[in-house]
Design a protein around this motif. Structure first.
Motif, PDB file in Angstrom:
ATOM      1  N   UNK A 103      31.981  30.262  36.074  1.00 40.66           N
ATOM      2  CA  UNK A 103      33.218  29.526  36.361  1.00 40.66           C
ATOM      3  C   UNK A 103      32.969  28.483  37.437  1.00 40.66           C
ATOM      4  N   UNK A 104      32.218  28.850  38.493  1.00 41.16           N
ATOM      5  CA  UNK A 104      31.897  27.891  39.552  1.00 41.16           C
ATOM      6  C   UNK A 104      31.108  26.715  38.999  1.00 41.16           C
ATOM      7  N   UNK A 105      30.132  26.992  38.138  1.00 39.88           N
ATOM      8  CA  UNK A 105      29.339  25.913  37.520  1.00 39.88           C
ATOM      9  C   UNK A 105      30.227  24.993  36.686  1.00 39.88           C
ATOM     10  N   UNK A 106      31.142  25.572  35.940  1.00 35.90           N
ATOM     11  CA  UNK A 106      32.036  24.770  35.107  1.00 35.90           C
ATOM     12  C   UNK A 106      32.978  23.923  35.964  1.00 35.90           C
ATOM     13  N   UNK A 137      34.337  54.992  33.510  1.00 35.91           N
ATOM     14  CA  UNK A 137      33.248  55.878  33.880  1.00 35.91           C
ATOM     15  C   UNK A 137      32.397  55.251  34.966  1.00 35.91           C
ATOM     16  N   UNK A 138      31.739  56.101  35.761  1.00 27.65           N
ATOM     17  CA  UNK A 138      30.891  55.640  36.859  1.00 27.65           C
ATOM     18  C   UNK A 138      29.672  54.899  36.344  1.00 27.65           C
ATOM     19  N   UNK A 139      29.148  55.284  35.164  1.00 27.57           N
ATOM     20  CA  UNK A 139      27.956  54.641  34.623  1.00 27.57           C
ATOM     21  C   UNK A 139      28.232  53.205  34.202  1.00 27.57           C
ATOM     22  N   UNK A 140      29.450  52.897  33.835  1.00 22.58           N
ATOM     23  CA  UNK A 140      29.774  51.557  33.351  1.00 22.58           C
ATOM     24  C   UNK A 140      30.059  50.584  34.496  1.00 22.58           C
ATOM     25  N   UNK A 141      30.331  51.085  35.712  1.00 25.08           N
ATOM     26  CA  UNK A 141      30.701  50.215  36.815  1.00 25.08           C
ATOM     27  C   UNK A 141      29.631  49.199  37.189  1.00 25.08           C
ATOM     28  N   UNK A 142      28.336  49.556  37.333  1.00 21.50           N
ATOM     29  CA  UNK A 142      27.343  48.543  37.687  1.00 21.50           C
ATOM     30  C   UNK A 142      27.231  47.443  36.645  1.00 21.50           C
ATOM     31  N   UNK A 143      27.284  47.792  35.371  1.00 22.27           N
ATOM     32  CA  UNK A 143      27.222  46.783  34.323  1.00 22.27           C
ATOM     33  C   UNK A 143      28.429  45.860  34.395  1.00 22.27           C
ATOM     34  N   UNK A 144      29.580  46.420  34.672  1.00 21.65           N
ATOM     35  CA  UNK A 144      30.804  45.632  34.747  1.00 21.65           C
ATOM     36  C   UNK A 144      30.772  44.709  35.959  1.00 21.65           C
ATOM     37  N   UNK A 145      30.275  45.179  37.096  1.00 26.97           N
ATOM     38  CA  UNK A 145      30.223  44.324  38.281  1.00 26.97           C
ATOM     39  C   UNK A 145      29.213  43.196  38.086  1.00 26.97           C
ATOM     40  N   UNK A 146      28.087  43.472  37.413  1.00 28.46           N
ATOM     41  CA  UNK A 146      27.122  42.417  37.098  1.00 28.46           C
ATOM     42  C   UNK A 146      27.752  41.373  36.187  1.00 28.46           C
ATOM     43  N   UNK A 147      28.496  41.841  35.223  1.00 28.82           N
ATOM     44  CA  UNK A 147      29.159  40.931  34.282  1.00 28.82           C
ATOM     45  C   UNK A 147      30.186  40.064  34.998  1.00 28.82           C
ATOM     46  N   UNK A 148      30.955  40.658  35.888  1.00 26.65           N
ATOM     47  CA  UNK A 148      31.963  39.900  36.636  1.00 26.65           C
ATOM     48  C   UNK A 148      31.291  38.858  37.519  1.00 26.65           C
ATOM     49  N   UNK A 149      30.210  39.243  38.199  1.00 25.88           N
ATOM     50  CA  UNK A 149      29.491  38.288  39.056  1.00 25.88           C
ATOM     51  C   UNK A 149      28.939  37.124  38.234  1.00 25.88           C
TER      52      UNK A 149
END
Length: 144
Positions: free
Chosen positions: A124-127, A106-118
């Protein structure tokens, strides 16, 4: 001597044995379908048919002060679920969301998912940096 405890819930709420079994199962397991309620109350009481169970639940819903509420059917669910109101009104939006991830995206879930991925990429970079520092430290420790 041991203290004696007695169950007063049935008398206070004027519940029948079957209604008490329904409330107990809903308190223990959360929102359930009719069939799940029938199965989980099997050790306490037996409902001869689904109509009898439906009637008991309907009585709990239609009381002057309702004890049970029917939740709206969420997408992907075949049956309505019921929950108790002894701890206040349930969060219907949270209960209506499907448990598993949706394949539709769904379109509503995309911003939350992109924030989570970022956030995960930063983690991962910190680790990776921390592992590199540990390797450097380990190399210094072995030389010295």
């Amino acid at each position: 001597r041991a203290d004696k405890f007695e169950q007063h819930l049935s008398r206070k709420l004027t519940l029948s044995t079957k209604e008490r079994a329904i409330i107990c199962v809903l308190m223990l397991r959360g929102a359930l379908t009719l069939n799940e309620i029938r199965i989980n109350t099997g050790r306490m009481v037996s409902f001869d048919e689904t109509d009898e169970l439906q009637g008991s639940i309907q009585e709990l819903i239609e009381r002057e002060r309702a004890i049970v509420v029917k939740l709206p059917r969420a997408s992907g669910q075949r049956e309505e679920r019921f929950t108790h109101l002894l701890c206040g009104e349930p969060n219907i939006e949270a209960a209506a969301k499907p448990v598993g991830g949706s394949s539709g995206g769904s379109k509503a879930a995309e911003p939350d998912q992109s924030d989570r991925i970022a956030r995960l990429e930063r983690e991962i970079d910190d680790l990776k940096r921390e592992v590199a520092r540990l390797r450097e430290f380990r190399g210094l420790k072995q030389d010295g």
